[in-house]
Design a protein around this motif. Structure first.
Motif, mmCIF file in Angstrom:
data_model
loop_
_atom_site.group_PDB
_atom_site.id
_atom_site.type_symbol
_atom_site.label_atom_id
_atom_site.label_comp_id
_atom_site.label_asym_id
_atom_site.label_seq_id
_atom_site.Cartn_x
_atom_site.Cartn_y
_atom_site.Cartn_z
ATOM 1 N N LEU A 1 37.322 43.261 44.002
ATOM 2 C CA LEU A 1 37.142 44.519 43.267
ATOM 3 C C LEU A 1 37.358 45.719 44.181
ATOM 4 C CD1 LEU A 1 36.214 46.173 40.792
ATOM 5 C CD2 LEU A 1 33.849 45.766 41.539
ATOM 6 N N LEU B 1 29.770 52.333 43.047
ATOM 7 C CA LEU B 1 29.886 51.105 42.262
ATOM 8 C C LEU B 1 29.048 49.985 42.862
ATOM 9 C CD1 LEU B 1 31.918 48.617 43.437
ATOM 10 C CD2 LEU B 1 33.663 50.328 42.972
ATOM 11 N N ARG C 1 35.309 43.424 30.583
ATOM 12 C CA ARG C 1 36.148 44.587 30.851
ATOM 13 C C ARG C 1 35.358 45.880 30.695
ATOM 14 N NH1 ARG C 1 40.230 43.673 27.852
ATOM 15 N NH2 ARG C 1 41.874 43.297 29.377
ATOM 16 N N VAL D 1 36.914 52.411 38.713
ATOM 17 C CA VAL D 1 37.507 51.211 38.112
ATOM 18 C C VAL D 1 38.136 51.579 36.772
ATOM 19 C CG1 VAL D 1 37.092 48.877 37.248
ATOM 20 C CG2 VAL D 1 35.851 49.708 39.261
ATOM 21 N N LYS E 1 37.710 57.383 47.454
ATOM 22 C CA LYS E 1 37.529 55.944 47.288
ATOM 23 C C LYS E 1 36.213 55.480 47.903
ATOM 24 C CE LYS E 1 42.471 54.987 47.021
ATOM 25 N NZ LYS E 1 43.662 54.394 47.662
ATOM 26 N N VAL F 1 40.368 48.658 44.102
ATOM 27 C CA VAL F 1 40.051 50.095 44.078
ATOM 28 C C VAL F 1 40.764 50.802 45.227
ATOM 29 C CG1 VAL F 1 38.208 51.800 44.381
ATOM 30 C CG2 VAL F 1 37.840 49.817 42.891
ATOM 31 N N ASN G 1 33.401 56.339 45.531
ATOM 32 C CA ASN G 1 33.387 55.443 44.381
ATOM 33 C C ASN G 1 32.877 54.053 44.745
ATOM 34 O OD1 ASN G 1 34.309 57.241 42.407
ATOM 35 N ND2 ASN G 1 36.460 56.829 42.872
ATOM 36 N N LEU H 1 33.125 46.393 33.686
ATOM 37 C CA LEU H 1 33.918 46.745 34.870
ATOM 38 C C LEU H 1 34.402 48.189 34.794
ATOM 39 C CD1 LEU H 1 35.976 43.451 35.267
ATOM 40 C CD2 LEU H 1 34.405 44.394 36.978
ATOM 41 N N GLU H 2 34.908 48.597 33.627
ATOM 42 C CA GLU H 2 35.434 49.953 33.497
ATOM 43 C C GLU H 2 34.338 51.011 33.547
ATOM 44 O OE1 GLU H 2 38.440 50.805 30.578
ATOM 45 O OE2 GLU H 2 39.153 48.738 30.595
ATOM 46 N N THR I 1 42.546 47.962 37.203
ATOM 47 C CA THR I 1 41.650 47.311 38.162
ATOM 48 C C THR I 1 40.802 46.257 37.474
ATOM 49 O OG1 THR I 1 41.568 49.262 39.582
ATOM 50 C CG2 THR I 1 39.748 47.696 39.788
ATOM 51 N N ALA I 2 40.253 46.608 36.306
ATOM 52 C CA ALA I 2 39.447 45.649 35.554
ATOM 53 C C ALA I 2 40.280 44.418 35.196
ATOM 54 C CB ALA I 2 38.890 46.305 34.296
#
Length: 215
Positions: free
Chosen positions: A37, A96, A112, A121, A89, A41, A92, A115-116, A125-126
């Motif tokens: 993950l 996350l 999904r 994300v 990044k 990202v 984030n 994840l979103e 990415t998801a």
């Protein structure tokens, strides 16, 4: 404008890609779902090779959300400074990591929507995580997939969501789990953006792209 390939042509395209590379893999280095993950990202507007160079020193010290939080934003920045947009990044990834602990017990979710909901994300990415880690037939669409799908006639669409839907509709079911790997690799090494290497293309005779480079 390329035409949409027929089902028989789609079958032949992916049969050839599979024969040439039966077990395609993503090129981002990771050791578990969390590091996958984070790597995805980090890969936004960056090359996989550049991300891998940075994460080879990062994963030994921060391969879980708890370890990433302990490392902290400045500690993370020290590892990813060579990657574009590293400040945003880093913010984030720290955020996350915190949410994974607070909402998911430190585990990467297989939904999904979940994840979103994580910072940094998006849909692509998801889809990468759902596909590569959880084995879902999700269709991540990056610039390579978008270009190859439209140029060849495999899946036509004006935007990434349209291409994602077209891939779901047109790629034969037996190839859907691995199809995005084949398309990414084909776009990265053969169907190049500026000068596609049509003379060495496995699917040249099936591709509907009119401006093929000459032999």
């Amino acid at each position: 404008m390329p035409r949409q390939l027929t089902y028989a042509e789609e079958q032949e395209v992916f049969a050839r890609l599979k024969a040439a590379n039966p077990h395609p893999k993503g090129e981002l280095e990771h050791v578990n779902a969390f590091t996958l993950l984070v790597a995805v990202v980090l890969s936004a507007q960056a090359t996989d090779a550049g991300v891998n160079r940075a994460t080879r020193t990062l994963w030994p010290v921060a391969d879980t959300p708890a370890k990433m939080l302990a490392l902290g934003e400045e500690g993370l920045v020290a590892h990813i400074r060579t990657i574009g947009l590293y400040r945003a990044k880093a913010r984030n990834i720290i955020a996350l990591s915190r949410l994974l602990i607070e909402r998911h017990g430190g585990e990467v979710p297989s939904s999904r929507a979940a994840l979103e909901a994580l910072p940094g994300v998006g849909r692509k990415t998801a889809n990468v995580v759902l596909n590569m880690w959880w084995g879902h037939p999700a269709q991540p669409v990056d610039t390579h997939v978008f270009r190859v799908a439209n140029r060849t006639g495999i899946a036509l669409g004006a935007d990434v969501v349209a291409v994602e839907r077209a891939l779901e509709n047109h790629v034969p079911v037996e190839y859907q789990t691995l199809s995005h790997h084949w398309l990414i690799l084909h776009g990265r090494y053969v169907c190049l953006a500026r000068r596609p290497r049509c003379p060495v293309c496995l699917i040249r005779d099936l591709c509907t792209f009119e401006d093929k480079t000459p032999s």
